[in-house]
Design a protein around this motif. Structure first.
Motif, PDB file in Angstrom:
ATOM      1  N   LYS A 253       0.823  -1.225   0.000  1.00  0.00           N
ATOM      2  CA  LYS A 253       0.000   0.000   0.000  1.00  0.00           C
ATOM      3  C   LYS A 253       0.861   1.281   0.000  1.00  0.00           C
ATOM      4  O   LYS A 253       0.555   2.265   0.671  1.00  0.00           O
ATOM      5  CB  LYS A 253      -0.958   0.004   1.206  1.00  0.00           C
ATOM      6  N   LYS A 254       1.944   1.233  -0.772  1.00  0.00           N
ATOM      7  CA  LYS A 254       2.827   2.390  -0.886  1.00  0.00           C
ATOM      8  C   LYS A 254       2.388   3.324  -2.028  1.00  0.00           C
ATOM      9  O   LYS A 254       2.916   4.417  -2.197  1.00  0.00           O
ATOM     10  CB  LYS A 254       4.264   1.915  -1.169  1.00  0.00           C
ATOM     11  N   ASN A 255       1.429   2.834  -2.834  1.00  0.00           N
ATOM     12  CA  ASN A 255       1.019   3.637  -3.995  1.00  0.00           C
ATOM     13  C   ASN A 255       0.335   4.917  -3.526  1.00  0.00           C
ATOM     14  O   ASN A 255      -0.430   4.897  -2.567  1.00  0.00           O
ATOM     15  CB  ASN A 255       0.099   2.819  -4.921  1.00  0.00           C
ATOM     16  N   ILE A 256       0.621   6.011  -4.225  1.00  0.00           N
ATOM     17  CA  ILE A 256       0.053   7.317  -3.853  1.00  0.00           C
ATOM     18  C   ILE A 256      -1.281   7.531  -4.571  1.00  0.00           C
ATOM     19  O   ILE A 256      -2.189   8.171  -4.070  1.00  0.00           O
ATOM     20  CB  ILE A 256       1.053   8.438  -4.215  1.00  0.00           C
ATOM     21  N   GLU A 257      -1.379   6.949  -5.773  1.00  0.00           N
ATOM     22  CA  GLU A 257      -2.652   7.052  -6.517  1.00  0.00           C
ATOM     23  C   GLU A 257      -3.197   5.655  -6.811  1.00  0.00           C
ATOM     24  O   GLU A 257      -2.455   4.677  -6.744  1.00  0.00           O
ATOM     25  CB  GLU A 257      -2.396   7.771  -7.855  1.00  0.00           C
ATOM     26  N   LYS A 258      -4.473   5.611  -7.171  1.00  0.00           N
ATOM     27  CA  LYS A 258      -5.100   4.315  -7.498  1.00  0.00           C
ATOM     28  C   LYS A 258      -4.440   3.696  -8.726  1.00  0.00           C
ATOM     29  O   LYS A 258      -4.384   2.488  -8.868  1.00  0.00           O
ATOM     30  CB  LYS A 258      -6.593   4.518  -7.774  1.00  0.00           C
ATOM     31  N   VAL A 259      -4.029   4.558  -9.660  1.00  0.00           N
ATOM     32  CA  VAL A 259      -3.320   4.067 -10.856  1.00  0.00           C
ATOM     33  C   VAL A 259      -2.049   4.893 -11.020  1.00  0.00           C
ATOM     34  O   VAL A 259      -2.101   6.129 -11.040  1.00  0.00           O
ATOM     35  CB  VAL A 259      -4.175   4.190 -12.133  1.00  0.00           C
ATOM     36  N   GLU A 260      -0.917   4.199 -11.083  1.00  0.00           N
ATOM     37  CA  GLU A 260       0.366   4.884 -11.272  1.00  0.00           C
ATOM     38  C   GLU A 260       1.024   4.343 -12.535  1.00  0.00           C
ATOM     39  O   GLU A 260       0.808   3.184 -12.909  1.00  0.00           O
ATOM     40  CB  GLU A 260       1.281   4.654 -10.067  1.00  0.00           C
ATOM     41  N   THR A 261       1.809   5.181 -13.173  1.00  0.00           N
ATOM     42  CA  THR A 261       2.450   4.810 -14.445  1.00  0.00           C
ATOM     43  C   THR A 261       3.965   4.950 -14.326  1.00  0.00           C
ATOM     44  O   THR A 261       4.445   5.947 -13.755  1.00  0.00           O
ATOM     45  CB  THR A 261       1.964   5.757 -15.566  1.00  0.00           C
TER      46      THR A 261
END
Ligand code: WQD
Length: 338
Positions: A253-261
């Motif tokens: 759960k390190k992602n800042i947004e729901k979708v990262e590129t």
């Protein structure tokens, strides 16, 4: 932790299965064997000593996809490689590409959106940038009208994932590969192109081994130092490791947004002639090629900015062009001398 790898017997998929197993994940491979062989499992086991679960399944079969996720209810993440990927073929047969690449994605997401938590890694491509305006290419570069139906399926796929993530539990990372090449250093797995290779490096190694007479270099009148196109050739093992790190980013759960590129490349551009030079050095023999007309749809130059992948994902490539070419050549010589 159980991870599904669709297209897991394919080129990048099989190398990613190895790296997932190295990190202690249990892997479930989904593959319809349309562009791969079950023998690849032997290569994976030879490297890691671990046998992945294999489910022969065509993701275009909606009911089979549903049954799969009813059977495997404890999936922690999905890495989705399964797709048709030959640019030229996609121009000749667009519906094959839209049906396979888009409906497979939709049926997968329809199952994932039902789950409490769904971590999804999508195999995308730098082809979405077309001929980018600036080099190196970063993730904010504009997505241009696709140069082929294949490229369009990657653009459409990204948009579908973004829309689904907005209204569901799906968290996703889109990985835009530059040019994957090479093979596992053990030469137990590698690229197995069916028929005449469309891509540069497998054509070079097949020419080196004598399967092809000579390489046709598609144009040397581009606006580059030596006139041939420039690409960012990334070792497939480096690429595979990036997938594990992207998955771990979502699992933790390190992602800042729901979708990262993230763009996945070396950050170094190499021309076709430079790749040929690398092969001559690695194989220690002269290489037969001739310059012919340009290939329709080729962009002049594409190489990645590695800043975001380095700083946010914490990943960077470890192998050089020569390392990748050497691994591709070792693989070619091994599979032809069986
Ligand atoms: C590289 C360079 C050719 C063959 C495509 C897809 C991309 C990804 C990788 C799937 C170009 C030249 C090639 C030959 C040559 N595919 N070449 N003679 O076109 O950059 O990318 O494959 O995920 O999405 O777009 O790769 O290896 O085909 O070509 O001169 O026989 O080599 O002109 O400059 P490309 P490629």
């Amino acid at each position: 932790m159980k991870i599904v790898v669709t297209g897991g017997l394919g080129f990048i998929g099989s190398h990613t299965v190895v790296e997932l197993q190295n990190e202690g994940y249990e892997v479930v491979i989904i593959d319809n064997l349309s562009n791969s062989s079950e023998d690849v499992i032997k290569g994976i086991v030879a490297i890691t000593g671990k046998t992945p679960i294999f489910e022969k399944l065509d993701l275009r079969d909606k009911s089979s996809v549903k049954v799969f996720f009813e059977k495997y209810t404890d999936i922690n993440g999905v890495i989705h490689f399964a797709a048709s990927k030959a640019v030229g073929e996609s121009v000749k047969n667009p519906l094959l590409y839209y049906e396979n690449n888009i409906s497979s994605l939709i049926y997968l997401l329809q199952e994932l959106e039902k789950k409490e938590e769904a971590n999804f890694i999508f195999s995308s491509s730098c082809t979405v940038y077309g001929q980018a305006d600036n080099m190196p290419i970063d993730e904010n570069a504009s997505v241009k009208p696709a140069m082929s139906p294949y490229g369009n399926t990657k653009q459409i796929g990204e948009e579908i994932i973004i829309d689904v993530a907005k209204v569901s539990s799906v968290n996703a990372i889109l990985l835009r590969y530059f040019n994957p090449i090479g093979a596992h250093p053990s030469a137990e797995i590698g690229e197995l192109p069916i028929g005449v290779p469309q891509n540069l490096v497998p054509f070079i190694t097949q020419t080196g081994i004598g399967l092809r007479k000579e390489l046709m270099v598609y144009g040397d009148n581009y606006d580059t130092p030596d006139g041939t196109c420039i690409r960012d050739y990334i070792h497939v093992v480096d690429l595979a490791k990036a997938h594990v790190m992207a998955l771990q980013r979502l699992l933790n759960k390190k992602n800042i947004e729901k979708v990262e590129t993230f763009n996945l490349g070396t950050g170094v551009g190499s021309s076709v002639l430079e790749v040929i030079k690398s092969f001559e050095k690695v194989s220690d023999k002269p290489f037969p090629f001739q310059i012919v007309a340009r290939r329709e749809g080729d962009v002049t130059m594409a190489y990645a900015s590695t800043d975001k992948a380095n700083q946010v994902l914490g990943w960077k490539t470890e192998s050089s062009l020569d390392d990748a070419i050497e691994s591709a050549w070792k693989w070619e010589t091994k599979i032809r001398n069986k």
